[in-house]
Design a protein around this motif. Structure first.
Motif, PDB file in Angstrom:
ATOM      1  N   LEU A  50       0.852  -1.196   0.000  1.00 24.52           N
ATOM      2  CA  LEU A  50       0.000   0.000   0.000  1.00 24.52           C
ATOM      3  C   LEU A  50       0.888   1.247   0.000  1.00 24.52           C
ATOM      4  O   LEU A  50       1.756   1.390   0.865  1.00 24.52           O
ATOM      5  CB  LEU A  50      -0.901   0.015   1.236  1.00 24.52           C
ATOM      6  N   GLY A  51       0.669   2.136  -0.948  1.00 27.07           N
ATOM      7  CA  GLY A  51       1.537   3.309  -1.095  1.00 27.07           C
ATOM      8  C   GLY A  51       2.844   2.857  -1.732  1.00 27.07           C
ATOM      9  O   GLY A  51       3.928   3.119  -1.210  1.00 27.07           O
ATOM     10  N   ALA A  52       2.729   2.157  -2.857  1.00 23.86           N
ATOM     11  CA  ALA A  52       3.870   1.420  -3.419  1.00 23.86           C
ATOM     12  C   ALA A  52       4.788   2.237  -4.319  1.00 23.86           C
ATOM     13  O   ALA A  52       5.957   1.874  -4.511  1.00 23.86           O
ATOM     14  CB  ALA A  52       3.345   0.228  -4.211  1.00 23.86           C
ATOM     15  N   CYS A  53       4.282   3.309  -4.873  1.00 22.93           N
ATOM     16  CA  CYS A  53       4.997   4.045  -5.921  1.00 22.93           C
ATOM     17  C   CYS A  53       6.255   4.753  -5.389  1.00 22.93           C
ATOM     18  O   CYS A  53       6.213   5.271  -4.288  1.00 22.93           O
ATOM     19  CB  CYS A  53       3.996   5.040  -6.512  1.00 22.93           C
ATOM     20  N   PRO A  54       7.402   4.781  -6.077  1.00 22.40           N
ATOM     21  CA  PRO A  54       7.645   4.180  -7.389  1.00 22.40           C
ATOM     22  C   PRO A  54       8.012   2.678  -7.342  1.00 22.40           C
ATOM     23  O   PRO A  54       8.187   2.073  -8.386  1.00 22.40           O
ATOM     24  CB  PRO A  54       8.824   4.996  -7.922  1.00 22.40           C
ATOM     25  N   GLY A  55       8.163   2.110  -6.130  1.00 20.49           N
ATOM     26  CA  GLY A  55       8.347   0.657  -6.103  1.00 20.49           C
ATOM     27  C   GLY A  55       9.547   0.137  -5.321  1.00 20.49           C
ATOM     28  O   GLY A  55       9.918  -1.024  -5.476  1.00 20.49           O
ATOM     29  N   GLY A  56      10.128   0.965  -4.469  1.00 21.43           N
ATOM     30  CA  GLY A  56      11.298   0.510  -3.701  1.00 21.43           C
ATOM     31  C   GLY A  56      10.992  -0.702  -2.819  1.00 21.43           C
ATOM     32  O   GLY A  56      11.796  -1.626  -2.709  1.00 21.43           O
ATOM     33  N   TRP A  57       9.825  -0.685  -2.182  1.00 26.50           N
ATOM     34  CA  TRP A  57       9.453  -1.817  -1.313  1.00 26.50           C
ATOM     35  C   TRP A  57       9.044  -3.005  -2.175  1.00 26.50           C
ATOM     36  O   TRP A  57       9.410  -4.149  -1.893  1.00 26.50           O
ATOM     37  CB  TRP A  57       8.324  -1.408  -0.346  1.00 26.50           C
TER      38      TRP A  57
ATOM     39  N   MET B  99       2.528   4.297   3.322  1.00 24.48           N
ATOM     40  CA  MET B  99       1.747   5.505   3.019  1.00 24.48           C
ATOM     41  C   MET B  99       2.051   6.578   4.062  1.00 24.48           C
ATOM     42  O   MET B  99       2.157   6.283   5.243  1.00 24.48           O
ATOM     43  CB  MET B  99       0.241   5.190   3.058  1.00 24.48           C
ATOM     44  N   VAL B 100       2.179   7.807   3.597  1.00 23.39           N
ATOM     45  CA  VAL B 100       2.413   8.900   4.543  1.00 23.39           C
ATOM     46  C   VAL B 100       1.042   9.305   5.086  1.00 23.39           C
ATOM     47  O   VAL B 100       0.259   9.960   4.404  1.00 23.39           O
ATOM     48  CB  VAL B 100       3.110  10.091   3.844  1.00 23.39           C
ATOM     49  N   GLU B 101       0.754   8.841   6.296  1.00 25.34           N
ATOM     50  CA  GLU B 101      -0.569   9.039   6.886  1.00 25.34           C
ATOM     51  C   GLU B 101      -0.453   9.134   8.400  1.00 25.34           C
ATOM     52  O   GLU B 101       0.595   8.803   8.953  1.00 25.34           O
ATOM     53  CB  GLU B 101      -1.462   7.831   6.543  1.00 25.34           C
TER      54      GLU B 101
ATOM     55  N   VAL C   5      -0.385  -0.924  -4.759  1.00 21.85           N
ATOM     56  CA  VAL C   5      -1.533  -0.017  -4.698  1.00 21.85           C
ATOM     57  C   VAL C   5      -1.048   1.424  -4.533  1.00 21.85           C
ATOM     58  O   VAL C   5      -0.406   1.747  -3.524  1.00 21.85           O
ATOM     59  CB  VAL C   5      -2.458  -0.404  -3.509  1.00 21.85           C
ATOM     60  N   ASP C   6      -1.305   2.245  -5.532  1.00 22.15           N
ATOM     61  CA  ASP C   6      -0.901   3.656  -5.465  1.00 22.15           C
ATOM     62  C   ASP C   6      -1.450   4.356  -6.697  1.00 22.15           C
ATOM     63  O   ASP C   6      -1.506   3.750  -7.774  1.00 22.15           O
ATOM     64  CB  ASP C   6       0.649   3.767  -5.449  1.00 22.15           C
ATOM     65  N   ASN C   7      -1.816   5.624  -6.556  1.00 24.60           N
ATOM     66  CA  ASN C   7      -2.282   6.358  -7.740  1.00 24.60           C
ATOM     67  C   ASN C   7      -1.135   6.786  -8.640  1.00 24.60           C
ATOM     68  O   ASN C   7      -1.340   7.101  -9.804  1.00 24.60           O
ATOM     69  CB  ASN C   7      -3.098   7.586  -7.320  1.00 24.60           C
TER      70      ASN C   7
ATOM     71  N   ALA D 237      -5.527   2.870  -6.783  1.00 28.46           N
ATOM     72  CA  ALA D 237      -6.637   2.867  -5.822  1.00 28.46           C
ATOM     73  C   ALA D 237      -6.172   3.469  -4.505  1.00 28.46           C
ATOM     74  O   ALA D 237      -4.979   3.661  -4.273  1.00 28.46           O
ATOM     75  CB  ALA D 237      -7.101   1.433  -5.607  1.00 28.46           C
ATOM     76  N   ASP D 238      -7.159   3.732  -3.648  1.00 31.88           N
ATOM     77  CA  ASP D 238      -6.881   4.252  -2.313  1.00 31.88           C
ATOM     78  C   ASP D 238      -6.519   3.071  -1.404  1.00 31.88           C
ATOM     79  O   ASP D 238      -7.304   2.120  -1.280  1.00 31.88           O
ATOM     80  CB  ASP D 238      -8.141   4.975  -1.807  1.00 31.88           C
ATOM     81  N   GLY D 239      -5.373   3.160  -0.787  1.00 28.89           N
ATOM     82  CA  GLY D 239      -4.909   2.071   0.075  1.00 28.89           C
ATOM     83  C   GLY D 239      -5.840   1.788   1.246  1.00 28.89           C
ATOM     84  O   GLY D 239      -5.825   0.682   1.797  1.00 28.89           O
TER      85      GLY D 239
END
Ligand SMILES: C[S@@+](CC[C@H](N)C(=O)[O-])C[C@H]1O[C@@H](n2cnc3c(N)ncnc32)[C@H](O)[C@@H]1O
Length: 355
Positions: free
Chosen positions: A217-224, A277-279, A238-240, A258-260
């Protein structure tokens, strides 16, 4: 000497101090912390004789979030003779247990750069002298106590030991990882460090197997996602935002714009949930708990972002919230949390649902 020295990220001394005082008090070890802002370490002075050594034996280091490494201080070295620092260390040989490894260390960060160079150089003659004196094994032994000499400058410091069964695995508690050039972001190192810290090699082999499915969740750009793909997992990212082409070309990644917080896994075959995700931390904690309660995943690694103020309180509030949700749903779990070397204003948490 009745002190424990704890390493932490410079700037997090207050959190490290509050935490050791609270965790020690739970074991009826009472004392007070001494700290200097941005120094990268805390000294916890125990009131009762023998309590420093009792603490490093009975309190698991893994239960401390803000401490990277620690040791019981046996001697304070002050105004060491620059012409013979080795003698100043050997003068305390009676107090030291025989050790299998020597770490001459200091604080982390730019302020310590030249001192750390000195530490590296000084290690060589000191190691030789300690071996000759029978205080250090001839070859490094992983299962024996580690001798720590923590220098605050090139004439002053603290000498002591940590236990191999309850101490940091790496020098100053820092795992130096090489950034893989194919990874799309530097935060890839956070997940790599987390996996290595929270899971033993045997657990990595059984709990993170090639062919398993993960959700990022909050994957972009893909480091994890890169770390999961590298280990052979299939990933719902999952990331816009856009994912790195190299990851999409691996054939192991499905990108969901999509929204995580609303995403549901398309099939009930997910083992791992990771989230960067920064939340708000309590929102993330609730989300992670919900996934485990519903059985959508059985393991998670995620970040809890730290607020500007009340960082220690905020971390424990979020973890308590998570714990309460899981307990009230009857979920049995294992939880570990750490302020990793690659973390800045966040901590990383590992959650494992027991069968
Ligand atoms: C720190 S970045 C993640 C970096 C990523 N882990 C990596 O290693 O490349 C945070 C990401 O979370 C995403 N994000 C924030 N809120 C989100 C939400 N509600 N749903 C999905 N993604 C979200 C952002 O678009 C951003 O790409």
């Amino acid at each position: 000497m009745n002190k424990v020295l704890l390493h932490c990220r410079p700037g997090f001394e207050k959190e490290c101090a509050a935490e050791i005082q609270d965790r020690a008090a739970e074991l009826e070890v009472y004392g007070y912390p001494r700290l200097e802002r941005d120094s990268g370490f805390v000294l916890f002075e125990c009131y009762q004789e023998g309590d420093a050594e009792r603490l490093i034996q009975t309190l698991p280091l893994a239960h401390l979030i803000f401490a990277r490494s620690w040791f019981a201080v046996l001697a304070e070295l002050s105004e060491m003779d620059p012409a013979d620092r080795v003698a100043s260390v050997l003068a305390h040989s009676d107090a030291l247990p025989k050790c299998g490894k020597l770490w001459v260390e200091s604080g982390d960060g730019d302020a310590y750069r030249s001192l750390l160079t000195f530490c590296r150089k000084f290690t060589v003659p000191l190691r030789q002298a300690l071996r000759q004196a029978g205080l250090l094994t001839k070859t490094e032994k992983e299962q024996m106590p580690r001798m720590h000499l923590f220098l605050t400058d090139n004439q002053n410091g603290y000498l002591g030991y940590s236990r191999s069964d309850n101490g940091a695995a790496h020098f100053m508690g820092i795992e130096r990882l090489k950034f893989p050039s194919e990874a799309p972001s530097r935060s890839t190192l956070k997940l790599d460090e987390a996996i290595n810290l929270f899971l033993t090699p045997e657990q990595q082999a059984s709990r993170m197997q090639s062919g398993m499915w993960a959700v990022d969740l909050g994957a972009c750009p893909g480091g994890w996602t890169y770390q999961l793909v590298r280990r052979g997992l299939f990933v719902h990212a999952v990331d816009n935002g856009p994912m790195a082409d190299s990851l999409m070309e691996s054939g192991q990644v499905t990108h969901h714009m999509a929204d995580g917080f609303k995403f549901e896994p398309p099939r009930k075959n997910v083992t791992w949930l990771v989230c960067d995700m920064v939340e708000k931390p309590d929102r993330v904690a609730q989300l992670m708990a919900a996934w485990l309660v519903r059985g959508w995943a059985s393991q998670a690694i995620f970040n809890l972002k730290l607020p500007m103020k009340q960082r220690y309180v905020s971390v424990y509030e979020s973890l308590n919230l998570l714990t309460e949700i899981l307990h009230s749903a009857g979920v049995e779990f294992e939880l570990q949390a750490k302020h990793l070397y690659h973390d800045r204003e966040e901590i990383t948490v590992y959650l494992h649902r027991r069968r």
